[in-house]
Design a protein around this motif. Structure first.
Motif, PDB file in Angstrom:
ATOM      1  N   ASN A   1      39.708  48.382  27.974  1.00  0.00           N
ATOM      2  CA  ASN A   1      39.488  46.880  27.907  1.00  0.00           C
ATOM      3  C   ASN A   1      40.768  45.987  28.028  1.00  0.00           C
ATOM      4  N   ILE A   2      40.661  44.734  28.461  1.00  0.00           N
ATOM      5  CA  ILE A   2      41.713  43.780  28.559  1.00  0.00           C
ATOM      6  C   ILE A   2      42.470  43.541  27.473  1.00  0.00           C
ATOM      7  N   TYR A   3      41.969  43.710  26.047  1.00  0.00           N
ATOM      8  CA  TYR A   3      42.428  43.198  24.879  1.00  0.00           C
ATOM      9  C   TYR A   3      43.799  44.275  24.785  1.00  0.00           C
ATOM     10  N   ASN A   4      43.569  45.715  24.985  1.00  0.00           N
ATOM     11  CA  ASN A   4      44.587  46.662  24.969  1.00  0.00           C
ATOM     12  C   ASN A   4      45.640  46.455  25.912  1.00  0.00           C
ATOM     13  N   CYS A   5      45.494  45.626  27.174  1.00  0.00           N
ATOM     14  CA  CYS A   5      46.450  45.413  27.912  1.00  0.00           C
ATOM     15  C   CYS A   5      47.394  44.223  27.219  1.00  0.00           C
ATOM     16  N   TYR A   6      46.647  43.018  26.866  1.00  0.00           N
ATOM     17  CA  TYR A   6      47.197  42.085  26.263  1.00  0.00           C
ATOM     18  C   TYR A   6      48.257  42.525  25.138  1.00  0.00           C
ATOM     19  N   ILE A   7      47.765  43.349  24.304  1.00  0.00           N
ATOM     20  CA  ILE A   7      48.661  43.644  23.153  1.00  0.00           C
ATOM     21  C   ILE A   7      49.682  44.758  23.598  1.00  0.00           C
ATOM     22  N   GLY A   8      49.461  45.284  24.868  1.00  0.00           N
ATOM     23  CA  GLY A   8      50.514  46.318  25.273  1.00  0.00           C
ATOM     24  C   GLY A   8      50.183  47.741  24.915  1.00  0.00           C
ATOM     25  N   ALA A   9      48.995  47.933  24.434  1.00  0.00           N
ATOM     26  CA  ALA A   9      48.562  49.418  24.183  1.00  0.00           C
ATOM     27  C   ALA A   9      48.120  50.235  25.288  1.00  0.00           C
ATOM     28  N   LYS A  10      47.765  49.640  26.379  1.00  0.00           N
ATOM     29  CA  LYS A  10      47.377  50.310  27.644  1.00  0.00           C
ATOM     30  C   LYS A  10      48.069  49.605  28.759  1.00  0.00           C
TER      31      LYS A  10
ATOM     32  N   THR B   1      51.703  38.612  32.978  1.00  0.00           N
ATOM     33  CA  THR B   1      52.242  39.893  32.829  1.00  0.00           C
ATOM     34  C   THR B   1      51.286  41.171  33.110  1.00  0.00           C
ATOM     35  N   VAL B   2      50.194  41.004  32.451  1.00  0.00           N
ATOM     36  CA  VAL B   2      49.063  41.908  32.459  1.00  0.00           C
ATOM     37  C   VAL B   2      48.948  42.205  34.075  1.00  0.00           C
ATOM     38  N   LEU B   3      48.736  41.333  34.863  1.00  0.00           N
ATOM     39  CA  LEU B   3      48.096  41.452  36.122  1.00  0.00           C
ATOM     40  C   LEU B   3      49.250  41.649  37.143  1.00  0.00           C
ATOM     41  N   ARG B   4      50.406  41.497  36.814  1.00  0.00           N
ATOM     42  CA  ARG B   4      51.640  41.699  37.698  1.00  0.00           C
ATOM     43  C   ARG B   4      51.646  42.895  38.466  1.00  0.00           C
ATOM     44  N   PRO B   5      51.350  44.027  37.709  1.00  0.00           N
ATOM     45  CA  PRO B   5      51.708  45.608  38.319  1.00  0.00           C
ATOM     46  C   PRO B   5      50.339  45.807  39.255  1.00  0.00           C
ATOM     47  N   ILE B   6      49.149  45.379  39.000  1.00  0.00           N
ATOM     48  CA  ILE B   6      48.049  45.557  39.829  1.00  0.00           C
ATOM     49  C   ILE B   6      47.505  44.669  41.023  1.00  0.00           C
ATOM     50  N   LYS B   7      48.399  43.519  40.949  1.00  0.00           N
ATOM     51  CA  LYS B   7      48.137  42.300  41.766  1.00  0.00           C
ATOM     52  C   LYS B   7      47.795  42.491  43.215  1.00  0.00           C
ATOM     53  N   ASP B   8      48.711  43.378  43.762  1.00  0.00           N
ATOM     54  CA  ASP B   8      48.817  43.695  45.130  1.00  0.00           C
ATOM     55  C   ASP B   8      47.761  44.626  45.642  1.00  0.00           C
ATOM     56  N   ARG B   9      46.741  45.183  44.848  1.00  0.00           N
ATOM     57  CA  ARG B   9      45.960  46.131  45.165  1.00  0.00           C
ATOM     58  C   ARG B   9      44.624  45.170  45.475  1.00  0.00           C
ATOM     59  N   PHE B  10      44.440  43.897  45.328  1.00  0.00           N
ATOM     60  CA  PHE B  10      43.309  43.114  45.417  1.00  0.00           C
ATOM     61  C   PHE B  10      43.592  41.863  46.469  1.00  0.00           C
ATOM     62  N   HIS B  11      42.507  41.517  47.051  1.00  0.00           N
ATOM     63  CA  HIS B  11      42.662  40.259  47.860  1.00  0.00           C
ATOM     64  C   HIS B  11      42.265  38.911  47.043  1.00  0.00           C
ATOM     65  N   TYR B  12      41.394  39.443  46.236  1.00  0.00           N
ATOM     66  CA  TYR B  12      41.092  38.232  45.203  1.00  0.00           C
ATOM     67  C   TYR B  12      41.040  38.870  43.804  1.00  0.00           C
ATOM     68  N   ILE B  13      41.464  38.042  42.854  1.00  0.00           N
ATOM     69  CA  ILE B  13      41.358  38.148  41.288  1.00  0.00           C
ATOM     70  C   ILE B  13      40.530  37.030  40.941  1.00  0.00           C
ATOM     71  N   LEU B  14      39.406  37.265  40.223  1.00  0.00           N
ATOM     72  CA  LEU B  14      38.684  36.110  39.770  1.00  0.00           C
ATOM     73  C   LEU B  14      38.524  36.319  38.185  1.00  0.00           C
ATOM     74  N   VAL B  15      39.015  35.215  37.599  1.00  0.00           N
ATOM     75  CA  VAL B  15      39.158  35.219  35.985  1.00  0.00           C
ATOM     76  C   VAL B  15      38.098  34.290  35.327  1.00  0.00           C
ATOM     77  N   ASP B  16      37.308  35.197  34.526  1.00  0.00           N
ATOM     78  CA  ASP B  16      36.164  34.327  33.947  1.00  0.00           C
ATOM     79  C   ASP B  16      36.620  34.017  32.454  1.00  0.00           C
ATOM     80  N   CYS B  17      36.997  32.720  32.367  1.00  0.00           N
ATOM     81  CA  CYS B  17      37.483  31.997  31.149  1.00  0.00           C
ATOM     82  C   CYS B  17      36.409  31.722  29.862  1.00  0.00           C
ATOM     83  N   PRO B  18      36.925  31.739  28.869  1.00  0.00           N
ATOM     84  CA  PRO B  18      35.925  31.410  27.841  1.00  0.00           C
ATOM     85  C   PRO B  18      35.771  29.943  27.871  1.00  0.00           C
ATOM     86  N   PRO B  19      34.387  29.659  27.239  1.00  0.00           N
ATOM     87  CA  PRO B  19      34.197  28.005  27.025  1.00  0.00           C
ATOM     88  C   PRO B  19      34.809  27.368  25.941  1.00  0.00           C
TER      89      PRO B  19
END
Length: 259
Positions: free
Chosen positions: A60-69, A111-129
């Motif tokens: 999950n994204i949490y592990n990416c945020y803290i650099g665990a994965k 930083t989390v998205l940079r390594p995988i960015k080029d694999r997609f045409h669109y990255i849609l981010v659902d923000c919290p309220p």
């Protein structure tokens, strides 16, 4: 690949933000675009809305945020071709606390998205309220912001605050950030207030307001609880038709911007 990152943001809950993220992602994927849905809301509704539940300790994204994965290891497929998800779990709540004293904390998602960015045409981010650190991260990582707006009296009040936040992020963290568009949701043609909110938004934002409006539609409300986008759940519903129309308008605008 020419990738566009779009944050869907509104600090007011219940405006159709996650519904729009899910269904716009599904429509773009159905039209052959490679799409990544990034769930940046600890409630994880965008994840479960495509049938993916990220529990603690999972990919999950949490592990990416803290650099665990590594980000690439956390991207999960969905049932729909061309649509992948970087899912959220309740662990994500911890990010605001854990990063509070860290330098560059507003740029972690970038930083989390940079390594995988080029694999997609669109990255849609659902923000919290909310307008906390997770939303600031999303705005800092994004090229643009799409603002879903419910047609009701208090919608405009919250909009002023959101636009102010977008301006601050643009000034201090992300010079390239711009408003992709404003989308009127839960539109009820029989309601006089709906028309008055719509004309007020148009007066202030002009061409930035999408011509497509998303109607109030029971099928749209039901589909996430079945872990399905509206295309899977009821492709013939008025909600599905509205999101198909939004996809057409969105792509037309994107092509115009590129041209």
């Amino acid at each position: 690949m020419d990738t566009r990152i779009i944050a869907l943001a509104n600090q007011k809950g219940g405006v159709g933000k996650t519904t729009t993220t899910l269904n716009l992602a599904a429509v773009l994927a159905a039209r052959g675009k490679k799409v990544l849905l990034v769930d940046s809301d600890p409630q994880g509704n965008a994840s479960s809305g495509v049938g993916v539940r990220a529990t603690s300790g999972d990919q999950n994204i949490y592990n990416c945020y803290i650099g665990a994965k590594e980000t690439a290891d956390c991207i999960l497929p969905t049932r729909q071709k061309n649509l992948s998800v970087l899912a959220a779990s309740i662990d994500l709540v911890g990010v605001e606390v854990e990063l509070v004293n860290q330098e560059g904390r507003e740029k972690r998602l970038k930083t989390v998205l940079r390594p995988i960015k080029d694999r997609f045409h669109y990255i849609l981010v659902d923000c919290p309220p909310s307008l906390g650190l997770l939303t600031i991260n999303s705005l800092t990582a994004a090229d643009s912001v799409l603002i879903p707006l419910q047609c009701e009296y208090f919608a405009l009040e919250g909009l002023a605050l959101l636009v102010q936040t977008i301006r601050k992020v643009k000034k201090n963290l992300n010079r390239e950030l711009y408003i992709e568009g404003l989308l009127l949701t839960m539109y009820d043609r029989r309601n006089r207030l709906t028309h008055s909110v719509a004309s007020e938004v148009q007066k202030h934002f002009g061409d930035q307001v999408y011509r497509t409006v998303i109607p109030r539609n029971v099928r749209l409300s039901e589909s996430p609880s079945h872990g399905q986008t509206i295309l899977e759940y009821d492709g013939a519903s008025s909600g599905a038709k509205a999101y198909q129309q939004l996809g057409t308008e969105f792509l037309k605008r994107a092509n115009k911007a590129r041209g």
